[in-house]
Design a protein around this motif. Structure first.
Motif, short mmCIF file in Angstrom:
data_model
loop_
_atom_site.label_atom_id
_atom_site.label_comp_id
_atom_site.label_asym_id
_atom_site.label_seq_id
_atom_site.Cartn_x
_atom_site.Cartn_y
_atom_site.Cartn_z
N SER A 17 0.83 -1.20 0.00
CA SER A 17 0.00 0.00 0.00
C SER A 17 0.87 1.25 0.00
O SER A 17 2.09 1.17 0.17
N GLY A 18 0.24 2.38 -0.20
CA GLY A 18 0.93 3.66 -0.12
C GLY A 18 1.84 3.92 -1.30
O GLY A 18 1.85 3.20 -2.30
N LYS A 19 2.63 4.99 -1.18
CA LYS A 19 3.56 5.38 -2.25
C LYS A 19 4.60 4.30 -2.49
O LYS A 19 4.94 3.99 -3.63
N GLU A 20 5.12 3.70 -1.40
CA GLU A 20 6.12 2.62 -1.56
C GLU A 20 5.53 1.47 -2.35
O GLU A 20 6.19 0.87 -3.19
N GLY A 21 4.27 1.15 -2.08
CA GLY A 21 3.60 0.08 -2.81
C GLY A 21 3.43 0.40 -4.28
O GLY A 21 3.63 -0.45 -5.15
N ALA A 22 3.05 1.65 -4.57
CA ALA A 22 2.88 2.07 -5.96
C ALA A 22 4.22 2.03 -6.70
O ALA A 22 4.29 1.58 -7.85
N ASP A 23 5.30 2.49 -6.03
CA ASP A 23 6.63 2.45 -6.65
C ASP A 23 7.08 1.02 -6.89
O ASP A 23 7.65 0.70 -7.94
N LEU A 24 6.84 0.15 -5.92
CA LEU A 24 7.21 -1.25 -6.06
C LEU A 24 6.46 -1.88 -7.23
O LEU A 24 7.04 -2.57 -8.06
N GLU A 25 5.17 -1.61 -7.31
CA GLU A 25 4.36 -2.14 -8.41
C GLU A 25 4.89 -1.63 -9.75
O GLU A 25 5.04 -2.41 -10.70
N PRO A 58 -5.37 -21.19 -14.42
CA PRO A 58 -4.03 -20.76 -14.84
C PRO A 58 -3.52 -19.51 -14.14
O PRO A 58 -2.32 -19.29 -14.06
N SER A 59 -4.41 -18.70 -13.59
CA SER A 59 -3.99 -17.45 -12.94
C SER A 59 -3.70 -17.62 -11.46
O SER A 59 -3.42 -16.65 -10.77
N PHE A 60 -3.71 -18.87 -10.95
CA PHE A 60 -3.41 -19.08 -9.53
C PHE A 60 -1.97 -18.62 -9.26
O PHE A 60 -1.06 -18.88 -10.04
N PRO A 61 -1.76 -17.88 -8.16
CA PRO A 61 -0.41 -17.33 -7.91
C PRO A 61 0.63 -18.40 -7.63
O PRO A 61 0.33 -19.45 -7.06
N ASN A 62 1.87 -18.12 -8.07
CA ASN A 62 2.97 -19.01 -7.72
C ASN A 62 4.16 -18.25 -7.14
O ASN A 62 5.23 -18.79 -6.98
N LEU A 63 3.92 -16.97 -6.80
CA LEU A 63 4.90 -16.18 -6.06
C LEU A 63 4.15 -15.06 -5.36
O LEU A 63 3.36 -14.35 -5.98
N PHE A 64 4.39 -14.93 -4.04
CA PHE A 64 3.78 -13.84 -3.27
C PHE A 64 4.87 -12.84 -2.90
O PHE A 64 6.01 -13.21 -2.63
N MET A 65 4.46 -11.57 -2.85
CA MET A 65 5.34 -10.50 -2.39
C MET A 65 4.56 -9.68 -1.37
O MET A 65 3.38 -9.43 -1.56
N TYR A 66 5.25 -9.27 -0.32
CA TYR A 66 4.62 -8.52 0.76
C TYR A 66 5.51 -7.34 1.11
O TYR A 66 6.70 -7.52 1.34
N LEU A 67 4.94 -6.13 1.16
CA LEU A 67 5.70 -4.94 1.52
C LEU A 67 5.39 -4.53 2.94
O LEU A 67 4.24 -4.24 3.28
#
Length: 161
Positions: A17-25, A58-67
């Motif tokens: 979330s937030g600005k850091e989340g937007a930059d990471l995305e 086919p769209s089931f996730p196979n990598l999670f990322m958490y900020l």
């Protein structure tokens, strides 16, 4: 030199979330090279979407990322909830933390983090981190399977394999 096999497409789910989340995305999208990225602003939307999804799509996730964008980010709760979902226990989780946050790295690995990465302050540094992640997670590492039966195993089951 061995020929490279066809590159696997990753379905990456990012909770940030937030600005850091937007930059990471943005940095992830700049270097996605054909991978799919789904961003969630909070745990409720992340786990809500996960509950609605069938593991065999086919769209089931196979990598999670958490900020971790704040020192009181509910990362332990995130891992606790994630590990209650049987189809997700095997999926690697990369934990990012914002500059100025000093997470308990040992605890994060104990919870199941596959990597713990500090997010650089400058955007170009973040893009460089994403390139490194691309090189390893998307080109070297094999993604967990998203089809077939997943079974738990003990270390003793692996001996002689």
């Amino acid at each position: 030199m061995m020929p490279r096999s066809r590159k696997q497409v990753f379905n990456v789910w990012l909770e940030a979330s937030g600005k850091e989340g937007a930059d990471l995305e943005e940095a992830l999208r700049m270097n996605s090279l054909g991978h799919f990225l789904q961003r969630f602003a909070d745990e409720a939307s992340f786990f809500g979407a996960l509950q609605e999804m069938d593991r065999d799509v086919p769209s089931f996730p196979n990598l999670f990322m958490y900020l971790m964008s704040s020192p009181d980010a509910p990362v332990e709760n995130f891992f606790r909830q994630l590990k209650t979902v049987a189809d997700c226990r095997h999926i690697p989780v990369i934990v990012f933390h914002a500059a100025g946050i000093s997470p308990n790295v040992k605890r994060l690995y104990a919870l199941g983090a596959a990597s713990v990465i500090r997010v650089p302050i400058r955007f170009d540094g973040l893009v460089e981190v994403m390139r490194t992640i691309e090189d390893y997670w998307f080109n070297v590492a094999a993604a967990p399977p998203t089809d077939g039966v997943l079974t738990a195993c003990r270390i003793s089951d692996l001996k002689g394999a």
